[in-house]
Design a protein around this motif. Structure first.
Motif, PDB file in Angstrom:
ATOM      1  N   ARG A  30      41.698 133.120  91.759  1.00 24.53           N
ATOM      2  CA  ARG A  30      40.587 133.437  90.850  1.00 24.53           C
ATOM      3  C   ARG A  30      39.478 134.158  91.608  1.00 24.53           C
ATOM      4  O   ARG A  30      38.917 135.148  91.144  1.00 24.53           O
ATOM      5  CB  ARG A  30      40.039 132.139  90.244  1.00 24.53           C
ATOM      6  CG  ARG A  30      39.167 132.357  89.021  1.00 24.53           C
ATOM      7  CD  ARG A  30      38.793 131.041  88.400  1.00 24.53           C
ATOM      8  NE  ARG A  30      37.874 130.308  89.217  1.00 24.53           N
ATOM      9  CZ  ARG A  30      36.564 130.470  89.228  1.00 24.53           C
ATOM     10  NH1 ARG A  30      36.023 131.361  88.441  1.00 24.53           N
ATOM     11  NH2 ARG A  30      35.789 129.752  90.008  1.00 24.53           N
TER      12      ARG A  30
ATOM     13  N   LEU B 200      38.083 137.908  91.053  1.00 28.77           N
ATOM     14  CA  LEU B 200      36.666 138.233  90.901  1.00 28.77           C
ATOM     15  C   LEU B 200      36.286 139.340  91.877  1.00 28.77           C
ATOM     16  O   LEU B 200      35.566 140.271  91.540  1.00 28.77           O
ATOM     17  CB  LEU B 200      35.802 136.992  91.179  1.00 28.77           C
ATOM     18  CG  LEU B 200      35.932 135.840  90.199  1.00 28.77           C
ATOM     19  CD1 LEU B 200      34.962 134.733  90.570  1.00 28.77           C
ATOM     20  CD2 LEU B 200      35.663 136.310  88.790  1.00 28.77           C
TER      21      LEU B 200
ATOM     22  N   VAL C 226      37.475 142.550  90.543  1.00 30.04           N
ATOM     23  CA  VAL C 226      36.628 143.035  89.447  1.00 30.04           C
ATOM     24  C   VAL C 226      35.329 143.591  90.001  1.00 30.04           C
ATOM     25  O   VAL C 226      34.882 144.672  89.637  1.00 30.04           O
ATOM     26  CB  VAL C 226      36.357 141.903  88.428  1.00 30.04           C
ATOM     27  CG1 VAL C 226      35.327 142.349  87.416  1.00 30.04           C
ATOM     28  CG2 VAL C 226      37.648 141.509  87.736  1.00 30.04           C
ATOM     29  N   CYS C 227      34.720 142.856  90.957  1.00 28.06           N
ATOM     30  CA  CYS C 227      33.465 143.341  91.563  1.00 28.06           C
ATOM     31  C   CYS C 227      33.682 144.711  92.185  1.00 28.06           C
ATOM     32  O   CYS C 227      32.877 145.621  92.020  1.00 28.06           O
ATOM     33  CB  CYS C 227      32.993 142.390  92.657  1.00 28.06           C
ATOM     34  SG  CYS C 227      32.550 140.783  92.049  1.00 28.06           S
TER      35      CYS C 227
ATOM     36  N   VAL D 233      34.300 147.391  89.489  1.00 25.14           N
ATOM     37  CA  VAL D 233      33.074 147.642  88.715  1.00 25.14           C
ATOM     38  C   VAL D 233      32.112 148.491  89.536  1.00 25.14           C
ATOM     39  O   VAL D 233      31.562 149.484  89.076  1.00 25.14           O
ATOM     40  CB  VAL D 233      32.402 146.305  88.319  1.00 25.14           C
ATOM     41  CG1 VAL D 233      30.992 146.553  87.816  1.00 25.14           C
ATOM     42  CG2 VAL D 233      33.221 145.621  87.240  1.00 25.14           C
TER      43      VAL D 233
ATOM     44  N   TYR E  93      39.757 141.051  82.968  1.00 29.26           N
ATOM     45  CA  TYR E  93      38.837 140.000  82.536  1.00 29.26           C
ATOM     46  C   TYR E  93      39.024 139.822  81.033  1.00 29.26           C
ATOM     47  O   TYR E  93      39.358 140.774  80.322  1.00 29.26           O
ATOM     48  CB  TYR E  93      37.393 140.397  82.876  1.00 29.26           C
ATOM     49  CG  TYR E  93      36.427 139.239  82.850  1.00 29.26           C
ATOM     50  CD1 TYR E  93      36.535 138.202  83.767  1.00 29.26           C
ATOM     51  CD2 TYR E  93      35.413 139.181  81.908  1.00 29.26           C
ATOM     52  CE1 TYR E  93      35.655 137.134  83.741  1.00 29.26           C
ATOM     53  CE2 TYR E  93      34.524 138.123  81.882  1.00 29.26           C
ATOM     54  CZ  TYR E  93      34.649 137.102  82.804  1.00 29.26           C
ATOM     55  OH  TYR E  93      33.773 136.049  82.770  1.00 29.26           O
ATOM     56  N   ASP E  94      38.767 138.604  80.570  1.00 32.28           N
ATOM     57  CA  ASP E  94      39.162 138.287  79.198  1.00 32.28           C
ATOM     58  C   ASP E  94      38.018 138.330  78.192  1.00 32.28           C
ATOM     59  O   ASP E  94      38.232 138.602  77.017  1.00 32.28           O
ATOM     60  CB  ASP E  94      39.827 136.907  79.187  1.00 32.28           C
ATOM     61  CG  ASP E  94      40.739 136.731  77.988  1.00 32.28           C
ATOM     62  OD1 ASP E  94      41.246 137.752  77.485  1.00 32.28           O
ATOM     63  OD2 ASP E  94      40.933 135.597  77.543  1.00 32.28           O
TER      64      ASP E  94
ATOM     65  N   MET F 167      38.310 143.430  79.777  1.00 28.85           N
ATOM     66  CA  MET F 167      38.167 144.572  80.685  1.00 28.85           C
ATOM     67  C   MET F 167      39.535 144.868  81.272  1.00 28.85           C
ATOM     68  O   MET F 167      40.274 143.941  81.617  1.00 28.85           O
ATOM     69  CB  MET F 167      37.166 144.251  81.800  1.00 28.85           C
ATOM     70  CG  MET F 167      35.750 144.087  81.293  1.00 28.85           C
ATOM     71  SD  MET F 167      34.655 143.334  82.527  1.00 28.85           S
ATOM     72  CE  MET F 167      34.603 144.638  83.729  1.00 28.85           C
TER      73      MET F 167
ATOM     74  N   LYS G  63      35.779 154.910  83.838  1.00 30.57           N
ATOM     75  CA  LYS G  63      35.339 153.726  84.582  1.00 30.57           C
ATOM     76  C   LYS G  63      36.544 153.024  85.206  1.00 30.57           C
ATOM     77  O   LYS G  63      37.603 152.953  84.583  1.00 30.57           O
ATOM     78  CB  LYS G  63      34.628 152.756  83.648  1.00 30.57           C
ATOM     79  CG  LYS G  63      33.252 153.204  83.210  1.00 30.57           C
ATOM     80  CD  LYS G  63      32.623 152.114  82.375  1.00 30.57           C
ATOM     81  CE  LYS G  63      31.227 152.500  81.924  1.00 30.57           C
ATOM     82  NZ  LYS G  63      30.657 151.469  81.047  1.00 30.57           N
TER      83      LYS G  63
ATOM     84  N   GLU H  43      35.418 148.186  79.503  1.00 27.13           N
ATOM     85  CA  GLU H  43      35.601 147.197  78.443  1.00 27.13           C
ATOM     86  C   GLU H  43      36.343 147.880  77.302  1.00 27.13           C
ATOM     87  O   GLU H  43      36.012 149.012  76.934  1.00 27.13           O
ATOM     88  CB  GLU H  43      34.252 146.708  77.931  1.00 27.13           C
ATOM     89  CG  GLU H  43      33.497 145.838  78.909  1.00 27.13           C
ATOM     90  CD  GLU H  43      32.084 145.555  78.432  1.00 27.13           C
ATOM     91  OE1 GLU H  43      31.841 145.636  77.218  1.00 27.13           O
ATOM     92  OE2 GLU H  43      31.238 145.295  79.292  1.00 27.13           O
TER      93      GLU H  43
END
Lengths: 345, 307
Positions: free
Chosen positions: B4, B8, B11-12, B15, B196-197, B201, B227, B231
């Motif tokens: 997890r 993250l 994702v960071c 993003v 991501y839920d 995303m 991107k 989203e």
């Protein structure tokens, strides 16, 4: 509150007829609009589905993809949006009545802040399952509501309207501070999730959410409808209401708690969707629904229609992205509210 | 828990990559090995051009931390982020937070001579503070494979490990080339990669993961979105109708039990490919292995040709 008090503010037969006819037309229009919007909500999206296919899919017929879209994606979110709109509007209408303040709304009284603290705490501590977030948000809102009620009672010795508003604002400010502390150290993904939740959305709606909120709306909303006559009496002012035999303190407290728990249930289901509880009851009054029972009914219908429409805009205006529901309700509602100001005045 | 955290971090990373697209041209033209020219970092500050003898390094970029170990300079590290979990010995280095808006005083207390941090605006003030304190600063974005190569070369110079840096880069590039060859000519399945839920995303365009997916022989149905992690709505995923959903084992279980995800044909038909997020979550020395792992799940019939 005595039966005498409730009846004493009644109107004679001709007045009743006039009142009924004044809100009957907007009510019918609202119901028709709500039905049309619900059908459009099921038909329109990233994939447009013909109305005939929508109706077939509702009963489980048609291709698997269409059935899944209609029954599992759009069905729950349309109904959840309608319930949230109805719940927030009834809550706002009841609070405005009992506090005798047309600017009162559930989020002004600490409910949203408490719910947000609960939801953010759950997310930051890793309880990201939707049901866990929902329960945490409801618990936070309930704690905030009870705190506001107790503070108002302890300070004023009774459920005083002004004290409720002040306590609500203070509890809301405290909640905001707690949220900022929690989010300041949160990982990016949790931060994004929390912000998205606080902007309001029904994109994760499930039939379980719909069922839970339906029960809350029926119980708390039904109880508020039941107390509508008492709201009519309270609207006259504390002294006239007391003179008519009303137990102002107890009734105000009951209505405050019921309306707040109703708002808490909606917040727990879909995050913070502001503006609805403030504006829709005022629009209902402007449309002629002056007494509280018809006003609450008209508010519920118009609130439901507004949220179904707002959700439709939220998921189609900027595809493939989705916009926050709370922003859409404000963008749609503010111009409409401004247009109604003259009538409200 | 570990997966997890890695998700993250991924994702960071993707993003943050959204802001870096204007800088990727320079990233695609890495400087020649052996010297860092009078170049600037991603904040426009001059990079250190000389080897820092006995450098004490605080690395606030997980990819850099792993790279420093791969270059045999792990003993120089005196600080890392919460997310720096590889190799295992990195966990013994003092943790200095999540790498975003670092606590300047905590970092200064470690007496570093070099601070490596991610070049996001949230870190700009800290980068300036370190520079004002006379510390060499390397502000870098490591979002694409070319960024990894560039960072390797720069760290190789500063930490006097050019040869090891070259070996790391060559190994990664050779592995990626082998994967590309192994899947050459295959029918490329279309895939969606949810990151991501809530909100939903997915993997878009412009990150090292998107590049790895392309190398491994798949077509991302959201590659047209600029991107790295846009989203989207579930309905949009239904509309684009990917052949496969790529995700971690934990998310796969969630999708299987989710009514809304069952609207996606690939989920209904159980066309869900499990991804080793331990490998795919870091744009670092494991890039080659990540490409191999992706190619194996996408094209099991070509597994024998893979390194």
């Amino acid at each position: 509150m005595s039966k005498r008090a409730g009846n004493s503010v009644g109107v004679n037969a001709s007045q009743k007829g006039a009142v009924r006819s004044s809100h009957w037309k907007p009510l019918v229009l609202g119901v028709v609009a709500l039905c049309v919007l619900c059908v459009l909500g099921l038909a329109i999206g990233a994939i447009s589905i013909p109305i005939a296919d929508v109706l077939r899919a509702v009963s489980g017929n048609g291709d698997a993809g269409t059935v899944a879209i209609v029954r599992e994606l759009r069905g729950p979110r349309v109904l959840l949006a309608a319930l949230i709109g109805a719940g927030l509007s009834v809550s706002g209408g009841a609070l405005q009545g009992t506090l005798r303040n047309p600017l009162a709304e559930p989020f002004l009284l600490g409910v949203s802040g408490g719910a947000a603290v609960g939801a953010v705490a759950a997310m930051v501590f890793g309880a990201t399952h939707p049901l866990a977030v929902t329960l945490a948000a409801f618990a936070g809102a309930a704690v905030a509501t009870i705190t506001v009620s107790l503070v108002a009672r302890v300070v004023a010795g009774r459920t005083d309207a002004r004290m409720l508003l002040m306590a609500g604002v203070v509890v809301g400010a405290f909640a905001n501070a707690v949220i900022m502390v929690a989010l300041a150290g949160a990982p990016a993904a949790e931060l994004r999730g929390a912000l998205w939740w606080m902007m309001g959305s029904v994109s994760d709606a499930t039939w379980g959410d719909v069922g839970r909120l339906a029960v809350a709306v029926l119980v708390f909303g039904g109880a508020l409808m039941w107390l509508a006559r008492e709201l009519d009496v309270l609207a006259l002012g504390e002294e006239p209401a007391a003179a008519l035999g009303a137990n102002v303190d107890r009734t105000s407290r009951q209505i405050f708690l019921l309306a707040s728990f109703l708002a808490a249930a909606t917040v727990a289901a879909a995050g913070l969707v502001g503006f609805v509880g403030l504006v829709v009851p005022n629009i209902a009054r402007a449309l002629g629904a002056r007494r509280h029972r018809p006003m609450l009914v008209v508010s519920a219908v118009y609130g439901a229609a507004l949220l179904v429409f707002a959700d439709l805009v939220a998921r189609t205006a900027r595809t493939p992205q989705e916009l926050p529901l709370g922003a859409i309700t404000a963008l749609i509602g503010v111009p409409f509210f401004l247009a109604q100001l003259r009538r409200l005045h | 828990m570990t997966s997890r955290v890695l998700l993250l971090a991924l994702v960071c990373s993707v993003v943050a990559c959204a802001k870096s697209e204007t800088n990727t041209d320079s990233a695609n033209r890495p400087p020649p090995l052996g010297r860092v020219p009078a170049d600037t970092d991603d904040f426009g500050a001059l990079l250190p051009v000389d080897t820092l003898a006995g450098a004490r390094v605080v690395s606030l970029v997980p990819a850099a931390t792993e790279l420093i170990y791969a270059m045999g300079r792990g003993n120089r590290l005196v600080g890392r982020t919460t997310w720096d979990l590889f190799p295992d010995s990195a966990r013994l280095v003092p943790n200095m937070g999540d790498g975003i808006r670092p606590n300047v005083e905590v970092v200064l207390a470690a007496k570093p001579t070099l601070v490596v941090l991610y070049a996001s605006m949230a870190n700009k003030a800290a980068a300036d503070a370190f520079a004002n304190a006379g510390i060499a600063v390397m502000s870098t974005r490591v979002d694409r494979i070319a960024d990894f190569e560039r960072l390797s070369r720069q760290l190789g110079v500063v930490l006097n490990a050019q040869q090891r840096a070259q070996q790391v880069v060559d190994t990664v590039k050779a592995t990626l080339a082998s994967v590309r060859d192994a899947v050459d000519g295959v029918v490329r399945p279309t895939v969606v990669w949810p990151l991501y839920d809530s909100p939903v995303m997915v993997l878009g365009h412009g990150s090292f993961v998107a590049e790895l997916l392309d190398i491994a022989g798949a077509t991302n149905v959201f590659a047209d979105l600029a991107k790295p992690s846009p989203e989207v709505t579930i309905e949009e995923i239904v509309k684009r109708n990917p052949d496969f959903v790529m995700t971690s084992p934990v998310s796969a279980m969630r999708f299987a039990s989710s009514a809304k995800w069952k609207a996606v044909r690939a989920v209904r038909e159980k066309n869900v490919l499990l991804v080793d997020t331990l490998l795919t979550g870091r744009p670092t020395v494991t890039l080659g292995m990540a490409a191999v792992s992706l190619a194996k799940v996408l094209h099991p019939d070509r597994a024998s040709r893979l390194p």
